[in-house]
Design an enzyme around this catalytic site. Structure first.
Site, mmCIF file in Angstrom:
data_model
loop_
_atom_site.group_PDB
_atom_site.id
_atom_site.type_symbol
_atom_site.label_atom_id
_atom_site.label_comp_id
_atom_site.label_asym_id
_atom_site.label_seq_id
_atom_site.Cartn_x
_atom_site.Cartn_y
_atom_site.Cartn_z
ATOM 1 C CD GLU A 106 -3.043 -0.976 0.176
ATOM 2 O OE1 GLU A 106 -3.053 0.049 -0.533
ATOM 3 O OE2 GLU A 106 -3.879 -1.891 0.063
ATOM 4 C CG ASP B 234 -5.632 -7.277 -7.772
ATOM 5 O OD1 ASP B 234 -4.544 -7.526 -7.242
ATOM 6 O OD2 ASP B 234 -6.494 -6.538 -7.259
ATOM 7 C CD GLU C 210 -14.892 -5.034 -1.059
ATOM 8 O OE1 GLU C 210 -13.833 -5.192 -0.435
ATOM 9 O OE2 GLU C 210 -14.920 -4.582 -2.221
ATOM 10 C CD GLU D 146 -10.440 -1.486 -7.952
ATOM 11 O OE1 GLU D 146 -9.384 -1.320 -7.311
ATOM 12 O OE2 GLU D 146 -11.576 -1.237 -7.467
ATOM 13 C CB THR E 86 -2.273 -0.841 -9.555
ATOM 14 O OG1 THR E 86 -3.452 -1.618 -9.329
ATOM 15 C CG2 THR E 86 -1.603 -0.512 -8.215
#
Length: 903
Positions: free
Chosen positions: A123, A270, A364, A382, A468
């Protein structure tokens, strides 16, 4: 002739998809995106900065260590003004260059990167390091323009390099895979720094480093960062399953063994795939494209089942690993656009859009028949990302309408006076007190780009690649000098048969010879999702007769059922907390057949208990509809097993709230004249829930809200339960009763203290503001002419599983099930000791809808303390209210000003 044919073809395309959106309409939506960004960003700056994130319901900053821990989610917070750094390049994209310059100055003067705090390497890399690099990219671009940032001397890049060095200790492993966490001040030194003890990390955590680290190396000329990122990618590539060419979700950072062997394109993996392809685009190294192509072929062979993307086992890729999908896979259609594989991108995106229309947001997680699996939605970007890329590839105005839907849903359901709040439950519309930094970093960036014209941007976005986290890195880095040491491990030609792979992106103008092509792909998927909620078939036991009593039909107060249990050797024991316990002794059954029936019944009951514990609870919503909230604050509430069932009410119950006297509601009310026609607020404790309901109903209340007396309790951390009756018939209760935990109840009490007249709506889910204020001007309308009519699409939200029976070797001689039922005894004691033999236990509720039942509402004082009087909410509990909501008062003026601005 040719131009005329081309013109007719274009018209056919546009009318085949619906009329193209006008330039004026697009600009109106573009401006709406800017207004929404301003609402979120300014509230963060006014009420949260320099904290990492904004808590939009309580209008304050989230400071790690001062708020209850949320587990791994808090590892993104490092006391480095996360949201401001994450938002830097978004300010430039939205043409807010003056605000960008001020923000950069704030970062340089206020942000420290040497805090003694443990953060997530993943993160911190994508949000903070990426944010600093994106900000640096924008700063040098603006400086070259000669009008802004003329004072800038690479200060953000210097901060990025400092942060990069603080992350490097995490890569000190034998494999090169980084530890998942690092202490910003002390690095990785073992337990004394609360780091270095982890053994596992997710594939995406280790494989989503290369863009930021390589960019840092090429900006600074120091190859060390790119070397470490490539080494981690090389190790993951070497550890792929060689037969399926897939990777698992979690890997041991020391041995390289796969800890979780399920493989998909969602959470945990991902961005590993994303960064392989984007590393090729940014760095120009063919090795990354070769690896991506091999992985992609396996994804399309095993995981892709258009329009679904389902996890499989890496060693048995034809075997599905689960029957649900998580919302993070919504990025994948956008990645497929970058790859040039448009057809599956259209199909998967359309499936996601139909799920969004069912639930207003992507849950989710959702099942293969598109029911809710996990109901939260933290405002993830996304889906908007993929919508933008599909519009760029196809030019299809359909995707502009998709973007409009995203905007409308954010404004209707997530907007609150102090920003935008994550959805705790998409089924009810209840909120969570969080606004993650990625909401500002990504959501508004993609939505603005979707509706903006090229001339609206201060730079050519085609000269950059999105990380991302949607940070912008210049493609010119591909020609920046890089050390030969960064070339990674060579891969033998035998492993890389890429003769069938394209090395260039296709021309999208040639993809659609038929103007109706995209629509023809979407229509079958829309129909499939619309028909996705079949009624579950009644359970039948294969090859066996039905038991005389099924667990799902059992009622503890039915004499016939009790007799059937006795015949099967099952006895019922009343516990002191109001529950009943079932104990089965096969030797006490009237026959061997009855004993077998009893064992099947107990097994069903345990399966039912396990199933109910896993199922989503049926929460209710309390929506504050009076000034200054106007329906934008929604509190998650627990239902009752008696009174009006709000799920069967189309309108809910709406009224002003007032505090009952006595606050416990355990005796006849002394302020009945004030309670009449209103919704009564009560405190949990001292008597049964049903008794409280009868007292306020007798006083003329139209509903009741019971507030937990346990300081600090919250629906964020505690599971909801259904309030049960008192052992008697509750058919006489005909008003709705809902339960709020302490934190949510305090929000309501504080609003009542400030405004005196607070109106709420009790319902099964949050209502569209347009329906709440039907026939009246909509308070706080954002833009003139904005759409407020919402066509509700009711999705299927109940997901049941079929219990299984024990096999021949699973004979149970003694088994026990504890049931929470409503025939509770009036007793203040705890659960008594269970004296039955060793047993298996489970705790289903009385009905299949309930997964946890609290049968009695009994006050209990701490040992050694004198019980306090029934002094109402302003007694000792008012201090905890003031502590939890201390800053509410000082923010009210801001609420009112925001309300004026919107009006």
């Amino acid at each position: 002739m040719f131009p005329m044919r081309l013109h007719l073809l274009l018209l056919a395309f546009l009318f085949g998809q619906g009329l193209a959106m006008s330039r004026e309409e697009r600009h109106k939506l573009r401006d709406q995106v800017v207004e929404m960004f301003d609402h979120a960003y300014q509230n963060y700056m006014d009420h949260a900065y320099p904290a990492d994130e904004l808590m939009p319901l309580t209008c304050r900053g989230r400071i790690r260590g001062l708020e209850p821990s949320r587990g791994d989610v808090d590892d993104a917070l490092g006391m480095f003004s996360l949201t401001l750094i994450d938002t830097l390049d978004t300010l430039v994209v939205l043409n807010k260059t003056t605000e960008f310059e001020a923000a950069v100055r704030r970062v340089l003067s206020d942000v420290k990167l040497d805090n003694d705090i443990v953060v997530s390497v993943f993160e911190t890399n994508i949000r903070v390091l990426g944010g600093l690099l994106g900000g640096h990219s924008m700063a040098i671009m603006l400086k070259k323009g000669g009008q802004h940032m003329l004072w800038y001397q690479d200060e953000l890049l210097h901060m990025a390099k400092e942060l990069g060095h603080r992350l490097l200790p995490a890569f000190n492993t034998s494999s090169g895979l980084p530890y998942p966490r690092v202490n910003l001040k002390y690095g990785v030194r073992g337990p004394e720094t609360r780091t270095g003890t982890e053994t596992d990390t997710c594939t995406a955590c280790a494989g989503t480093i290369i863009l930021e680290f390589a960019a840092l190396s090429r900006f600074t000329g120091d190859p060390v960062f790119e070397v470490h990122a490539r080494r981690a990618l090389d190790f993951l590539w070497e550890k792929r399953q060689r037969n399926s060419n897939l990777v698992g979700t979690t890997i041991n950072i020391h041995s390289g063994e796969w800890v979780r062997r399920d493989s998909g394109v969602g959470a945990g993996i991902d961005s590993y795939y994303e960064y392989l392809l984007k590393a090729y685009v940014l760095l120009g190294d063919d090795l990354f494209l070769q690896r991506f192509n091999i992985h992609y072929a396996s994804i399309m062979k095993y995981i892709s089942q258009p329009p679904l993307l389902l996890d499989v086992h890496i060693h048995k890729p034809l075997l599905p690993a689960r029957t649900w999908m998580d919302s993070l896979l919504a990025f994948f259609p956008g990645l497929q656009v970058l790859k040039g594989d448009i057809r599956p991108a259209i199909e998967t995106h359309e499936m996601l859009f139909q799920v969004t229309k069912k639930h207003n947001f992507l849950p989710e997680a959702f099942t293969t028949d598109f029911r809710v699996h996990w109901a939260q939605h933290p405002l993830r970007p996304e889906f908007a990302e993929s919508t933008y890329f599909l519009y760029k590839a196809t030019g299809d105005p359909y995707y502009l309408e998709v973007g409009r839907t995203v905007l409308d849903n954010l404004n209707r359901y997530a907007r609150v006076p102090c920003g935008f709040a994550a959805m705790k439950d998409v089924r009810t519309g209840s909120h969570e007190d969080r606004m993650d930094s990625f909401f500002l970093a990504e959501m508004f960036k993609y939505l603005f780009l979707l509706f903006a014209d090229t001339e609206d941007l201060p730079f050519d976005v085609e000269d950059y690649i999105f990380t991302t986290e949607a940070h912008l890195l210049p493609l010119s880095l591909s020609v920046a000098p890089s050390s030969s040491a960064t070339l990674g491990n060579a891969t033998s030609e035998g492993e890389l048969d890429d003769t069938n792979f394209d090395w260039t992106c296709p021309n999208t103008r040639l993809l659609f010879p038929d103007p109706a092509y995209p629509r023809n792909l979407r229509d079958p998927i829309r129909s499939a999702v619309d028909k996705s909620c079949p009624r579950p078939l009644p359970y039948r036991e294969p090859g066996m007769g039905r038991a005389p009593l099924r667990a799902q039909d059992f009622m503890a107060n039915n004499p016939e059922h009790l007799e059937l249990l006795r015949r099967m050797g099952v006895s019922l024991i009343h516990l002191k907390d109001g529950r009943v316990q079932l104990v089965q002794h096969a030797t006490q059954a009237v026959s061997a057949v009855a004993a077998e029936d009893g064992m099947r019944f107990m097994q069903e009951m345990m399966e039912l208990s396990s199933q109910q514990q896993k199922e989503q609870l049926p929460p209710r919503a309390i929506q504050i509809v009076s000034h200054p909230y106007f329906g934008r604050v929604v509190l998650t509430a627990g239902p009752a097993q008696f009174g009006i069932d709000l799920s069967k009410s189309s309108t809910g119950v709406r009224g002003f709230v007032t505090v009952a006297e006595p606050y416990s509601g355990c005796t006849e009310l002394s302020n009945g004249e004030y309670v009449q026609g209103r919704i009564a607020l009560l405190q949990r404790g001292q008597c049964m829930f049903a008794e409280k309901a009868r007292h306020i109903q007798k006083a003329g209340a139209i509903g009741g809200i019971v507030i937990d007396d346990n300081d600090g309790s919250s629906s964020d951390t505690a599971p909801l339960f259904q309030m049960a009756g008192d052992g008697r018939s509750t058919d006489d209760v005909h008003i709705p009763i809902l339960f709020l935990f302490h934190k949510e109840g305090n929000i309501l009490l504080e609003a009542l203290k400030e405004y005196r007249e607070v109106e709420v709506l009790l319902s099964d889910k949050a209502r569209d503001r347009a329906s709440i204020f039907k026939g009246k001007p909509l308070p706080g309308t954002l833009l003139e002419g904005s759409v407020d009519v919402h066509e509700e699409e009711k999705g299927c939200i109940t997901h049941k599983t079929t219990p299984s029976l024990p096999g021949p070797g699973d004979q149970l001689q003694t088994s026990t099930v504890a049931l929470g039922v409503s025939d509770a005894e009036e007793d203040e004691s705890h659960v008594g000791e269970d004296t039955s033999p060793p047993e298996e236990t489970a705790s289903p509720s009385e009905s299949q809808e309930s997964s946890r039942t609290d049968p009695s509402d009994k006050g209990e004082e701490p040992e050694g303390e004198e019980p306090e009087g029934d002094s109402g909410p302003s007694g000792s509990s008012s201090q905890s209210v003031d502590e939890l909501m201390a800053d509410w008062q000082e923010d009210l003026d801001a609420f009112q000003q925001m309300d004026k601005d919107e009006l």
